[in-house]
Design a protein around this motif. Structure first.
Motif, PDB file in Angstrom:
ATOM      1  N   GLY A 128     -59.733  -8.697  -0.426  1.00  0.00           N
ATOM      2  CA  GLY A 128     -59.933 -10.093  -0.018  1.00  0.00           C
ATOM      3  C   GLY A 128     -61.391 -10.479   0.019  1.00  0.00           C
ATOM      4  O   GLY A 128     -61.883 -11.020   1.001  1.00  0.00           O
TER       5      GLY A 128
ATOM      6  N   HIS B 269     -63.411 -14.853  -1.270  1.00  0.00           N
ATOM      7  CA  HIS B 269     -63.782 -16.068  -0.559  1.00  0.00           C
ATOM      8  C   HIS B 269     -65.228 -15.993  -0.107  1.00  0.00           C
ATOM      9  O   HIS B 269     -65.811 -14.913   0.014  1.00  0.00           O
ATOM     10  CB  HIS B 269     -62.873 -16.272   0.654  1.00  0.00           C
TER      11      HIS B 269
ATOM     12  N   PHE C  87     -55.726  -5.871   6.669  1.00  0.00           N
ATOM     13  CA  PHE C  87     -57.195  -5.860   6.628  1.00  0.00           C
ATOM     14  C   PHE C  87     -57.650  -4.883   7.685  1.00  0.00           C
ATOM     15  O   PHE C  87     -57.625  -5.215   8.872  1.00  0.00           O
ATOM     16  CB  PHE C  87     -57.782  -7.242   6.914  1.00  0.00           C
TER      17      PHE C  87
ATOM     18  N   LEU D  47     -55.858  -4.547  11.093  1.00  0.00           N
ATOM     19  CA  LEU D  47     -55.007  -5.730  11.311  1.00  0.00           C
ATOM     20  C   LEU D  47     -53.989  -5.901  10.185  1.00  0.00           C
ATOM     21  O   LEU D  47     -54.363  -5.968   9.019  1.00  0.00           O
ATOM     22  CB  LEU D  47     -55.898  -6.978  11.375  1.00  0.00           C
TER      23      LEU D  47
ATOM     24  N   ALA E  98     -52.168  -8.449   8.624  1.00  0.00           N
ATOM     25  CA  ALA E  98     -52.203  -9.911   8.672  1.00  0.00           C
ATOM     26  C   ALA E  98     -50.894 -10.529   8.212  1.00  0.00           C
ATOM     27  O   ALA E  98     -50.485 -11.572   8.704  1.00  0.00           O
ATOM     28  CB  ALA E  98     -53.365 -10.430   7.814  1.00  0.00           C
TER      29      ALA E  98
ATOM     30  N   ASN F 282     -53.256 -20.601  14.293  1.00  0.00           N
ATOM     31  CA  ASN F 282     -54.468 -20.046  13.699  1.00  0.00           C
ATOM     32  C   ASN F 282     -54.340 -18.538  13.592  1.00  0.00           C
ATOM     33  O   ASN F 282     -53.974 -17.880  14.564  1.00  0.00           O
ATOM     34  CB  ASN F 282     -55.706 -20.369  14.550  1.00  0.00           C
ATOM     35  N   GLY F 283     -54.622 -18.032  12.415  1.00  0.00           N
ATOM     36  CA  GLY F 283     -54.599 -16.591  12.233  1.00  0.00           C
ATOM     37  C   GLY F 283     -53.215 -16.004  12.053  1.00  0.00           C
ATOM     38  O   GLY F 283     -53.034 -14.785  12.039  1.00  0.00           O
ATOM     39  N   ALA F 284     -52.201 -16.855  11.887  1.00  0.00           N
ATOM     40  CA  ALA F 284     -50.834 -16.352  11.753  1.00  0.00           C
ATOM     41  C   ALA F 284     -50.607 -15.656  10.404  1.00  0.00           C
ATOM     42  O   ALA F 284     -49.707 -14.827  10.275  1.00  0.00           O
ATOM     43  CB  ALA F 284     -49.838 -17.498  11.907  1.00  0.00           C
ATOM     44  N   GLY F 285     -51.434 -16.008   9.413  1.00  0.00           N
ATOM     45  CA  GLY F 285     -51.301 -15.373   8.097  1.00  0.00           C
ATOM     46  C   GLY F 285     -50.949 -16.342   6.980  1.00  0.00           C
ATOM     47  O   GLY F 285     -50.552 -15.924   5.897  1.00  0.00           O
ATOM     48  N   LYS F 286     -51.121 -17.635   7.219  1.00  0.00           N
ATOM     49  CA  LYS F 286     -50.775 -18.636   6.203  1.00  0.00           C
ATOM     50  C   LYS F 286     -51.678 -18.541   4.978  1.00  0.00           C
ATOM     51  O   LYS F 286     -51.202 -18.400   3.846  1.00  0.00           O
ATOM     52  CB  LYS F 286     -50.877 -20.054   6.796  1.00  0.00           C
ATOM     53  N   THR F 287     -52.985 -18.607   5.219  1.00  0.00           N
ATOM     54  CA  THR F 287     -53.917 -18.578   4.099  1.00  0.00           C
ATOM     55  C   THR F 287     -53.817 -17.255   3.348  1.00  0.00           C
ATOM     56  O   THR F 287     -53.857 -17.214   2.116  1.00  0.00           O
ATOM     57  CB  THR F 287     -55.348 -18.823   4.614  1.00  0.00           C
ATOM     58  N   THR F 288     -53.676 -16.179   4.085  1.00  0.00           N
ATOM     59  CA  THR F 288     -53.526 -14.875   3.455  1.00  0.00           C
ATOM     60  C   THR F 288     -52.319 -14.876   2.517  1.00  0.00           C
ATOM     61  O   THR F 288     -52.394 -14.371   1.381  1.00  0.00           O
ATOM     62  CB  THR F 288     -53.355 -13.791   4.532  1.00  0.00           C
TER      63      THR F 288
ATOM     64  N   GLU G 173     -58.048 -23.422   1.243  1.00  0.00           N
ATOM     65  CA  GLU G 173     -58.603 -23.771   2.545  1.00  0.00           C
ATOM     66  C   GLU G 173     -60.108 -24.020   2.443  1.00  0.00           C
ATOM     67  O   GLU G 173     -60.792 -23.383   1.665  1.00  0.00           O
ATOM     68  CB  GLU G 173     -58.346 -22.617   3.517  1.00  0.00           C
TER      69      GLU G 173
ATOM     70  N   GLU H 268     -53.775 -26.853   3.940  1.00  0.00           N
ATOM     71  CA  GLU H 268     -54.377 -27.893   4.767  1.00  0.00           C
ATOM     72  C   GLU H 268     -55.039 -28.996   3.946  1.00  0.00           C
ATOM     73  O   GLU H 268     -56.225 -29.270   4.102  1.00  0.00           O
ATOM     74  CB  GLU H 268     -55.393 -27.272   5.724  1.00  0.00           C
TER      75      GLU H 268
ATOM     76  N   HIS I  89     -51.679 -28.049  10.272  1.00  0.00           N
ATOM     77  CA  HIS I  89     -51.500 -27.988  11.722  1.00  0.00           C
ATOM     78  C   HIS I  89     -51.059 -29.342  12.251  1.00  0.00           C
ATOM     79  O   HIS I  89     -50.784 -29.485  13.433  1.00  0.00           O
ATOM     80  CB  HIS I  89     -52.809 -27.570  12.395  1.00  0.00           C
TER      81      HIS I  89
HETATM   82  N1  LIG Z   1     -60.639 -11.150   3.903  1.00  0.00           N
HETATM   83  C1  LIG Z   1     -60.280 -10.833   5.152  1.00  0.00           C
HETATM   84  N2  LIG Z   1     -60.794  -9.743   5.742  1.00  0.00           N
HETATM   85  C2  LIG Z   1     -60.421  -9.401   7.003  1.00  0.00           C
HETATM   86  N3  LIG Z   1     -59.561 -10.096   7.746  1.00  0.00           N
HETATM   87  C3  LIG Z   1     -59.000 -11.198   7.219  1.00  0.00           C
HETATM   88  C4  LIG Z   1     -59.340 -11.629   5.902  1.00  0.00           C
HETATM   89  N4  LIG Z   1     -58.659 -12.757   5.643  1.00  0.00           N
HETATM   90  C5  LIG Z   1     -57.920 -13.011   6.749  1.00  0.00           C
HETATM   91  N5  LIG Z   1     -58.130 -12.080   7.695  1.00  0.00           N
HETATM   92  C6  LIG Z   1     -57.460 -12.031   9.008  1.00  0.00           C
HETATM   93  O1  LIG Z   1     -56.079 -12.142   8.795  1.00  0.00           O
HETATM   94  C7  LIG Z   1     -55.475 -12.928   9.811  1.00  0.00           C
HETATM   95  C8  LIG Z   1     -54.700 -14.065   9.176  1.00  0.00           C
HETATM   96  O2  LIG Z   1     -55.621 -15.004   8.652  1.00  0.00           O
HETATM   97  P1  LIG Z   1     -55.200 -16.285   7.838  1.00  0.00           P
HETATM   98  O3  LIG Z   1     -56.452 -16.883   7.297  1.00  0.00           O
HETATM   99  O4  LIG Z   1     -54.129 -15.929   6.877  1.00  0.00           O
HETATM  100  O5  LIG Z   1     -54.590 -17.205   8.969  1.00  0.00           O
HETATM  101  P2  LIG Z   1     -54.075 -18.694   8.889  1.00  0.00           P
HETATM  102  O6  LIG Z   1     -52.644 -18.677   9.264  1.00  0.00           O
HETATM  103  O7  LIG Z   1     -54.434 -19.290   7.586  1.00  0.00           O
HETATM  104  O8  LIG Z   1     -54.905 -19.360  10.050  1.00  0.00           O
HETATM  105  P3  LIG Z   1     -55.584 -20.811  10.141  1.00  0.00           P
HETATM  106  O9  LIG Z   1     -54.519 -21.712  10.638  1.00  0.00           O
HETATM  107  O10 LIG Z   1     -56.660 -20.620  11.164  1.00  0.00           O
HETATM  108  O11 LIG Z   1     -56.087 -21.182   8.799  1.00  0.00           O
HETATM  109  C9  LIG Z   1     -56.601 -13.387  10.710  1.00  0.00           C
HETATM  110  O12 LIG Z   1     -56.618 -12.548  11.829  1.00  0.00           O
HETATM  111  C10 LIG Z   1     -57.844 -13.193   9.884  1.00  0.00           C
HETATM  112  O13 LIG Z   1     -58.938 -12.886  10.683  1.00  0.00           O
END
Ligand SMILES: Nc1ncnc2c1ncn2[C@@H]1O[C@H](COP(=O)(O)OP(=O)(O)OP(=O)(O)O)[C@@H](O)[C@H]1O
Ligand SMILES: [Mg+2]
Lengths: 250, 301
Positions: free
Chosen positions: A245, A248, B15, B18, B20, B40-46, B84, B162, B194
Motif C-alpha cells: 500500500g 498513495h 498492514f 492491523l 484492515a 473512519n478506519g473501517a476499511g472502506k478505502t482499503t 479519496e 467520498e 459519511h
Molecule cells: N497503506 C497503509 N499502511 C498502513 N495502514 C493502513 C494503510 N492504509 C490504511 N491503513 C489502515 O487501515 C485501516 C483502514 O483504513 P481505510 O482507509 O480503509 O479506512 P476507511 O474506512 O476508508 O476510513 P475513512 O472513513 O476515515 O476514510 C486504518 O486503520 C488505516 O490506518
C-alpha cells in the motif's frame, strides 16, 4: 500506444509552455554553465593550446551527460512528485500498466529534452560563434548509453517507489554516473553500465575514430541488458508497492 | 438478477499488526448503486483500492468483467475511480487537458478522448472552465472534474470514494443527480460516504463494513423496512390533558409529541380510543433512516 506517446509529449510540452520563464531560465543557466566550462577548459589547457577544435567533443560530452542524467533520475523525480501531489494512483489505473506507461513517458521526455537541447545549442552557437561539426554516427553509441541510463533510471525508480524520499541518494549517485561515463571502455569496465557506449562516443569525438561495429554492438548489448534488468526490478517494485500500500501520497 | 460487473471474494488485507480488511465480498451490478458505509478506519478505502487494482489483497480475488485486474491491467479500461482525497487530476493542467490526457491514458484514441472530454465538460456545466488550470478551480469544480476524469473512458464500473466530501448543498445535490443518472444509464457504482442522507438518496444496495468485516448487506428497501418494524408516529393538534396523557403512558406510548406507539395495528387502535375525540394532526407508520440503522449496527462508540 502511439496516441499515448503523442499525449505524453503534448503533456511535457504543455509543462514547458506553461512556464516560459522557467524554460528560459533553464536554457540560460545551462548555456552559461557550458560557456564557463569551455572558458575554464581553455584556461587550464594554457594559452598555447588551440582548443577550438575540441569544442564539439566537450559539447557532445556535456550533452551526453545531461541526457543520461535525466534518463537516470527523470522517472524517480516524477514518481516522488506524483506521490506527494497524489496523482500517482490515478496514473497507476492506466490499462497499459505502469511499466509501459513510464517507458512511453521516458520516450516523450527524451523528445522534449531534445527540443530543449536544440534551443540551448542555438544559444551556445550564437554565444561562442562555434559551429557544430560532429559526425552524426556518434548518435548510435549515444543511444546505447541512454538505454542503459533508462535501465538505471528504472532501478533507482524502484527505490523511489518503495522508499519515497530518495533525493539525497539521487544527488550522490550522480557522481557514480559521471564515473561510469568517464570509465575506460576496456576489459571488465565494459561490463559496467553506460561505460562501453560512452567510451566509444568519446573515441569517435576526441580522436576522430571511425564507428567500429564490434564495440557498438557491445554497447547496445550492454544498454539492453541494463534496461532489461531495470525493468525487471521496477516490475518487482510495483508489485511490492501494491502489496504494502505504498502508492498513495501523504 | 443481472450478473455482477465487479465481484470481490474474501478480500483480506493486513498492514503490519492491523488487519484492515477481513474477508470482504462484494458484487456490483449494472444500474445499481452500492452504498459502502462504515466508520473512519473501517476499511472502506482499503477495499476500494483492492477493487481497483492499486492494492494487492493478501487473500481473495477481484473480477472485473470476469478479468483479474492484477494479472491483466487491460481490464482496468472498464473501471473509473474517484479516489479519496482531492488529487485525482493534474493541478498544472487545465480541465480539458486533464480529461484528454486521462482519456488517452485509459485507452482511448486521441481524437475520441478530445471529443468525449468536450462533451463531458459541456454536460457537467464546466464548459467555461475548460481552459482553466485545475489549481484555479473551486473545490466543487475540482471534485466534479475528478468524477469526469473517472468517466472519460466511459467505464462500466465506477468506484467513488467520498465524491461529495466538502461540497456545498447545491453542488452535492447536483453531484447526486449525476450519480443517479449514471446508475440509471447502466453503470455499476460503489459509493462510500459519511453523509448518510446522500447514501440513502442514492443507494439501491447497502453494505456496512465494521472493523474490516461486512456486517450487513442487503437492499436499501428491505433494510429500512426491517429496521422500522411495527411502530407508529402520532401527532396531536394540541398537548393532551394530563388524564389522557396518563392513559397513554399506561398503554406504553413514548415521547412528548410526536408520540411513538410501539407494537402492531391493534395497539395503535387502543391508543386512538384513548385519545378520542382530541383533534389529530398526523398518524403515520414510523420510518427508519440509514443513520438510525447505521448507529444500531455499528454502535456509537
Ligand atoms: N497503506 C497503509 N499502511 C498502513 N495502514 C493502513 C494503510 N492504509 C490504511 N491503513 C489502515 O487501515 C485501516 C483502514 O483504513 P481505510 O482507509 O480503509 O479506512 P476507511 O474506512 O476508508 O476510513 P475513512 O472513513 O476515515 O476514510 C486504518 O486503520 C488505516 O490506518
Ligand atoms: Mg476512506
Amino acid at each position: 500506444m502511439l496516441d499515448l506517446l503523442l499525449v505524453e509529449v503534448w503533456r511535457s510540452l504543455l509543462a514547458l509552455r506553461r512556464y516560459p520563464l522557467e524554460l528560459l531560465g533553464a536554457v540560460v543557466t545551462l548555456s552559461l554553465i557550458f560557456y564557463l566550462l569551455f572558458l575554464g577548459a581553455r584556461f587550464l589547457a594554457g594559452p598555447g593550446v588551440e582548443f577550438g577544435g575540441r569544442l564539439e567533443a566537450v559539447l557532445v560530452g556535456y550533452l551526453l551527460w545531461t541526457f543520461t542524467l535525466s534518463a537516470y533520475n527523470g522517472l524517480s523525480f516524477g514518481l516522488m512528485e506524483e506521490t506527494q501531489t497524489g496523482t500517482l494512483e490515478q496514473v497507476f489505473l492506466t490499462p497499459y500498466g505502469p511499466v509501459r506507461l513510464y517507458l512511453v513517458r521516458d520516450l516523450a521526455g527524451l523528445f522534449t529534452q531534445g527540443l530543449l537541447v536544440f534551443l540551448i545549442a542555438l544559444v551556445l552557437m550564437a554565444l561562442t560563434g562555434a559551429r557544430l561539426a560532429f559526425t552524426p554516427q556518434v548518435l548510435l553509441p549515444f543511444l546505447a548509453v541512454l538505454l542503459g541510463g533508462y535501465g538505471l533510471g528504472f532501478a533507482v525508480g524502484s527505490l523511489a517507489l518503495l522508499y519515497k524520499r530518495i533525493g539525497q541518494l539521487l544527488g550522490l549517485s550522480q557522481f557514480l554516473l559521471l564515473f561510469l561515463l568517464q570509465a575506460p571502455g576496456e576489459g571488465l569496465f565494459r561490463l559496467l553500465p553506460l561505460a562501453p557506449g560512452a567510451a566509444l562516443a568519446r573515441r569517435m569525438l576526441a580522436e576522430g575514430a571511425p564507428l567500429d561495429p564490434a564495440p557498438l554492438f557491445l554497447s547496445f548489448l550492454n544498454g539492453l541488458v541494463y534496461l532489461g534488468a531495470g525493468l525487471f526490478l521496477f516490475r518487482r517494485a510495483v508489485r511490492l508497492a501494491k502489496g504494502r500500500g505504498l502508492l498513495h501520497g501523504y | 438478477m443481472e450478473p455482477a460487473l465487479l465481484e470481490a471474494q474474501g478480500l483480506r488485507k493486513r498492514f503490519g499488526a492491523l488487519e484492515a480488511v477481513r474477508g470482504v465480498s462484494l458484487a456490483l451490478r449494472p444500474g445499481e448503486v452500492l452504498a459502502f458505509l462504515g466508520k473512519n478506519g473501517a476499511g472502506k478505502t482499503t477495499t476500494v483500492k483492492m477493487l481497483s487494482g492499486l492494492l494487492l489483497p493478501d487473500a481473495g480475488e477481484v473480477r472485473l468483467l470476469g478479468q483479474d485486474p492484477f494479472r491483466d491491467p487491460w481490464a482496468l479500461r472498464h473501471l473509473g475511480a474517484v479516489l479519496e482525497g482531492n488529487r485525482n487530476t493534474y493541478w498544472r493542467l487545465t480541465a480539458l487537458e486533464n480529461l484528454v490526457y486521462f482519456g488517452v491514458a485509459r485507452g482511448l484514441r486521441l481524437a475520441a478522448a478530445r471529443k468525449r472530454a468536450l462533451a463531458l465538460l459541456e454536460e457537467y456545466g464546466l464548459w467555461d472552465k475548460a481552459h482553466t488550470e485545475v489549481r484555479h478551480l473551486s473545490r466543487g469544480m475540482q471534485q466534479k472534474l475528478a468524477l469526469l476524469q473517472a468517466l472519460v473512458h466511459d467505464p462500466e464500473v465506477l468506484l467513488l470514494d467520498e465524491p461529495t466530501l466538502g461540497l456545498d448543498v447545491d453542488t452535492s445535490l447536483q453531484m447526486q443527480d449525476k450519480i443517479r443518472a449514471l446508475a440509471k444509464g447502466g453503470k455499476a457504482i460503489l459509493l462510500t460516504t459519511h453523509q448518510l442522507e446522500v447514501a440513502e438518496a442514492l443507494a439501491h444496495q447497502v453494505a456496512i463494513i465494521h472493523r474490516g468485516e461486512v456486517v450487513l448487506e442487503e437492499s436499501k428497501e428491505a433494510l429500512l423496512a426491517r429496521f422500522a418494524g411495527e411502530h407508529y408516529v402520532l401527532e396531536l393538534e394540541a398537548p393532551p390533558p394530563p388524564g389522557v396523557l396518563a392513559q397513554l403512558r399506561a398503554l406504553g406510548v413514548e415521547g412528548e409529541g410526536p408520540f411513538l406507539v410501539r407494537g402492531d395495528g391493534e395497539a395503535l387502535w387502543r391508543v386512538l380510543e384513548a385519545l378520542k375525540p382530541l383533534p389529530l394532526k398526523k398518524v403515520a407508520k414510523a420510518e427508519a433512516d440509514l443513520l438510525e440503522v447505521f448507529l444500531k449496527v455499528v454502535g456509537r462508540a
